[in-house]
Design a protein around this motif. Structure first.
Motif, PDB file in Angstrom:
ATOM      1  N   MET A  35      13.605  30.386  45.260  1.00 39.71           N
ATOM      2  CA  MET A  35      13.656  29.018  45.770  1.00 39.71           C
ATOM      3  C   MET A  35      12.681  28.170  44.963  1.00 39.71           C
ATOM      4  N   ARG A  36      13.186  27.105  44.373  1.00 36.60           N
ATOM      5  CA  ARG A  36      12.347  26.196  43.596  1.00 36.60           C
ATOM      6  C   ARG A  36      12.735  24.752  43.921  1.00 36.60           C
ATOM      7  N   ARG A  37      11.771  23.838  43.825  1.00 35.46           N
ATOM      8  CA  ARG A  37      12.049  22.430  44.113  1.00 35.46           C
ATOM      9  C   ARG A  37      11.162  21.550  43.256  1.00 35.46           C
ATOM     10  N   ASP A  38      11.681  20.363  42.988  1.00 32.57           N
ATOM     11  CA  ASP A  38      10.881  19.327  42.356  1.00 32.57           C
ATOM     12  C   ASP A  38       9.870  18.825  43.388  1.00 32.57           C
ATOM     13  N   ARG A  39       8.615  18.720  42.971  1.00 28.56           N
ATOM     14  CA  ARG A  39       7.583  18.309  43.927  1.00 28.56           C
ATOM     15  C   ARG A  39       7.775  16.880  44.418  1.00 28.56           C
ATOM     16  N   SER A  40       8.525  16.083  43.671  1.00 28.92           N
ATOM     17  CA  SER A  40       8.769  14.709  44.108  1.00 28.92           C
ATOM     18  C   SER A  40       9.915  14.602  45.107  1.00 28.92           C
ATOM     19  N   ALA A  41      10.618  15.708  45.333  1.00 28.81           N
ATOM     20  CA  ALA A  41      11.740  15.681  46.268  1.00 28.81           C
ATOM     21  C   ALA A  41      11.237  15.656  47.706  1.00 28.81           C
ATOM     22  N   ASP A  42      12.107  15.225  48.609  1.00 29.49           N
ATOM     23  CA  ASP A  42      11.759  15.162  50.028  1.00 29.49           C
ATOM     24  C   ASP A  42      11.544  16.562  50.599  1.00 29.49           C
ATOM     25  N   PRO A  43      10.702  16.696  51.612  1.00 31.01           N
ATOM     26  CA  PRO A  43      10.546  17.989  52.287  1.00 31.01           C
ATOM     27  C   PRO A  43      11.865  18.425  52.924  1.00 31.01           C
ATOM     28  N   GLY A  44      12.024  19.724  53.052  1.00 36.33           N
ATOM     29  CA  GLY A  44      13.206  20.263  53.696  1.00 36.33           C
ATOM     30  C   GLY A  44      14.306  20.673  52.755  1.00 36.33           C
ATOM     31  N   MET A  45      14.012  20.750  51.446  1.00 32.05           N
ATOM     32  CA  MET A  45      15.036  21.141  50.484  1.00 32.05           C
ATOM     33  C   MET A  45      15.544  22.556  50.749  1.00 32.05           C
ATOM     34  N   ASN A  46      14.660  23.455  51.138  1.00 30.84           N
ATOM     35  CA  ASN A  46      15.091  24.836  51.381  1.00 30.84           C
ATOM     36  C   ASN A  46      16.043  24.927  52.562  1.00 30.84           C
ATOM     37  N   GLU A  47      15.732  24.209  53.650  1.00 28.50           N
ATOM     38  CA  GLU A  47      16.632  24.206  54.793  1.00 28.50           C
ATOM     39  C   GLU A  47      17.993  23.642  54.403  1.00 28.50           C
ATOM     40  N   LEU A  48      17.968  22.553  53.628  1.00 33.62           N
ATOM     41  CA  LEU A  48      19.214  21.928  53.200  1.00 33.62           C
ATOM     42  C   LEU A  48      20.078  22.898  52.398  1.00 33.62           C
ATOM     43  N   LEU A  49      19.479  23.587  51.435  1.00 32.25           N
ATOM     44  CA  LEU A  49      20.254  24.459  50.558  1.00 32.25           C
ATOM     45  C   LEU A  49      20.687  25.744  51.253  1.00 32.25           C
ATOM     46  N   ILE A  50      19.863  26.279  52.141  1.00 38.24           N
ATOM     47  CA  ILE A  50      20.281  27.481  52.871  1.00 38.24           C
ATOM     48  C   ILE A  50      21.472  27.167  53.769  1.00 38.24           C
ATOM     49  N   VAL A  51      21.423  26.026  54.459  1.00 39.85           N
ATOM     50  CA  VAL A  51      22.553  25.635  55.298  1.00 39.85           C
ATOM     51  C   VAL A  51      23.794  25.419  54.437  1.00 39.85           C
TER      52      VAL A  51
END
Length: 614
Positions: free
Chosen positions: A468-484
């Motif tokens: 799991m990786r994300r851009d630090r400028s992205a909104d919180p909750g990216m992991n929940e979004l992608l898992i769903v």
């Protein structure tokens, strides 16, 4: 009999090794010899440093030990003490090289005792220990550990620091025979000169300068000789997965990969492998700090597991490694304990979501549902695809983003990390990505890519979370979004079950927060919550629980309780949480293969901190 090392036949096992493998349980002679070497080494060092100790009654014992030899007794005692301390651990681990060094050292010590001190008792003690080593030579048959010539640099740094500290004690151990009152700087300068065999600024009376000079010279000589030896000895590289090994493992996974969600992680290229005699099962492992660490269940046919496990244990005995298994299933734990006599301890639970039962409806999923809807309203979109369906340019961009968004300098992951994206043969892996156009108008090297989740295959109808990786400028909750998104897209991909993260000590956390929990359970839960500040134990459990998974227990298999701290440290090293390697300026730079290995990210934002994979 032959042993498969890293998937290759290495010929017949030497006779001395066969005695260990086929004979009765080894005696405790190596442990006793190692302990004796440690005690004797400490006594010799003390006798070489402290003049009062050399003049006390204990000196009667020190005089009969190898190293206290006539006018050079202080320097030789110090040298022998350091050498014995260096050999003690190897003797305890049944190492053949340590045995050879001790067999060479003891006759030299006995000869020196007779020539310089005419000490019959010292000769007898040296010969007695030598006889003990020769009589039980079959127990010292362990082969070398993985090593490289970079150990020479580590030895130079550690031995140099130790010699500097001991030298400072030696220079300061004669206050009544020191001329004047030299400062700390003068003493350090004297030590540095003495290690190089040159006289320093500190002066002594009554011939003490000879004792100090010989002692410092001996320490400098030992540092130089051990470093030279380590620099020029042959390398013994760590086990690596060969192309042939990978081909055989993929064939086993094609037939039996649906049994264990961790099966595909056996294809990490920094692991070694041993196959069963029939080739129908295999155990993958990595050696960390003398621990032969396997992860998950054996690969292949369950009926062939005992053969692979036997080969694994044989390999551990040959090298005197501590065998251990991290994260095996209940079935795997039963087979391991039955076939080896090892013990098992529940380590935690794996979160598995059955796709057919997953839904965002209901009160229990309200928090996840609201978070996903909020992120979607902010303009984020998701795409879920097989890796083989990605274009080369997009795959390269994903790899680059995954490497740049890693939150730590060290690649993390071992038991649930593959270490790469889009390698040949991994086309069935699944990538879920989050996208949003950049409103600032700046050109990002990642385009509109904002977050990545990578799943590896788990048999024909499952997948297991790997990265799991994300851009630090992205909104919180990216992991929940992608898992769903991945769970909702799973039916179209033919996926019926999804393995999420591994939650350590989940049962203790869940029971400890319930009404009526006893004081011991509450205390244990409190300790786990405290440790979660560094290892995210509680937060990871709560993150997994959001998706209403079923929990499958995972176990650690070990030999004795006293091995657990060592196994735990080795596991932390393997997962990347503890790094005992050389600092970055001293590490060897290797050419980066394509694709570049990637592992789990320790997230940065509060929401992402709940989503670190074990």
């Amino acid at each position: 009999m032959s042993v498969t090392v890293d998937g290759d036949k290495r010929g017949s096992v030497p006779v001395r090794v066969r005695r260990i493998l086929r004979g009765p349980r080894p005696e405790k002679v190596p442990s006793l010899v190692g302990t004796a070497c440690t005690l004797i080494g400490l006594v010799d060092i003390a006798a070489g440093i402290f003049p009062r100790f050399r003049a006390s009654r204990v000196h009667a014992l020190a005089e009969v030990l190898p190293g206290t030899l006539g006018p050079l007794s202080a320097a030789l005692s110090l040298s022998a003490g350091v050498l014995l301390l260096l050999l003690a651990h190897g003797l305890k681990r049944h190492k053949r090289r340590a045995w050879r060094a001790a067999v060479v050292l003891l006759p030299l010590g006995a000869t020196a005792q007779f020539v310089w001190r005419h000490s019959i008792l010292g000769v007898l003690l040296s010969l007695a220990l030598l006889t003990l080593l020769l009589r039980h030579r079959g127990q010292f048959a362990a082969l070398p550990d993985p090593r490289s010539r970079w150990r020479a640099l580590a030895n130079f740094v550690l031995m140099g620091a130790g010699s500097l500290a001991l030298g400072l004690v030696i220079v300061s151990a004669h206050p009544r025979r020191t001329v004047g009152d030299p400062s700390l700087t003068d003493r350090l300068e004297h030590v540095l000169y003495g290690l190089l065999g040159v006289e320093g600024p500190v002066a002594y009376t009554h011939g003490v300068d000879w004792t100090v000079g010989y002692s410092l010279g001996a320490l400098g000589m030992l540092t130089a000789l051990t470093t030279i030896y380590l620099a020029f000895r042959p390398e013994h590289p760590a086990a690596r997965l060969t192309d042939d090994d990978e081909t055989r493992l993929r064939a086993l996974l094609d037939q039996h990969g649906g049994r264990d969600s961790l099966g595909h992680f056996a294809l990490r290229r920094d692991k070694g492998v041993v196959f069963s005699p029939s080739g129908k099962a295999a155990v993958c492992y990595r050696v960390v700090s003398g621990v032969m660490l396997a992860s998950g269940d054996p690969i292949g046919d369950v009926e062939a597991w005992p053969g692979a496990i036997e080969r694994f244990m044989d390999e551990a005995k040959i090298h005197s490694w501590t065998p251990a298994v991290m994260g095996c299933s209940e079935t795997g734990g039963q087979v391991w304990t039955r076939e080896t006599g090892l013990d098992a301890l529940e380590l935690g639970d794996e979160a598995i979501v059955d796709v057919a039962d997953f839904s965002l409806s209901g009160r229990a999923m309200r928090n996840v549902r609201q978070m996903v809807k909020r992120i979607e309203r902010n303009g984020y979109t998701t795409r879920v695809r097989r890796v083989r369906d990605l274009e080369d340019a997009e795959l390269a961009r994903i790899r680059r983003a995954a490497a740049d968004w890693r939150g730590t300098d060290t690649e993390r992951g071992f038991s649930m990390a593959l270490g790469r994206i889009g390698a040949p043969g991994d086309g069935d892996a699944v990538i879920a990505t989050a996208h949003k156009e950049d409103e600032t108008g700046t050109d990002s090297p990642y385009g509109d890519l904002k977050a990545i989740i990578h799943f590896v295959p788990w048999g024909p109808d499952g997948m297991s979370l790997e990265l799991m990786r994300r851009d630090r400028s992205a909104d919180p909750g990216m992991n929940e979004l992608l898992i769903v998104a991945a769970l909702q897209a799973s039916p179209a991909l033919g996926i019926a079950r999804v393995s999420l993260n591994f939650a350590m000590f989940r049962a203790a956390l869940a029971r400890g927060e319930k009404i009526g929990a006893g004081p011991v359970l509450r205390l244990w839960r409190g300790l786990l919550v405290f440790l979660s500040r560094w290892f995210q134990i509680e937060s990871l459990y709560k993150f997994n629980a959001k998706f209403r998974p079923r929990w499958e227990p995972r176990f650690v298999v070990y030999r004795t309780t006293r091995d657990l701290p060592r196994i735990g440290l080795a596991a932390l090293q393997a997962e990347g949480f503890v790094n005992l390697s050389l600092p970055r300026p001293f590490t060897r730079r290797r050419p980066t293969p394509t694709p570049r290995p990637c592992a789990h990210l320790t997230p940065r934002t509060p929401t992402e901190q709940k989503a670190h994979a074990a």
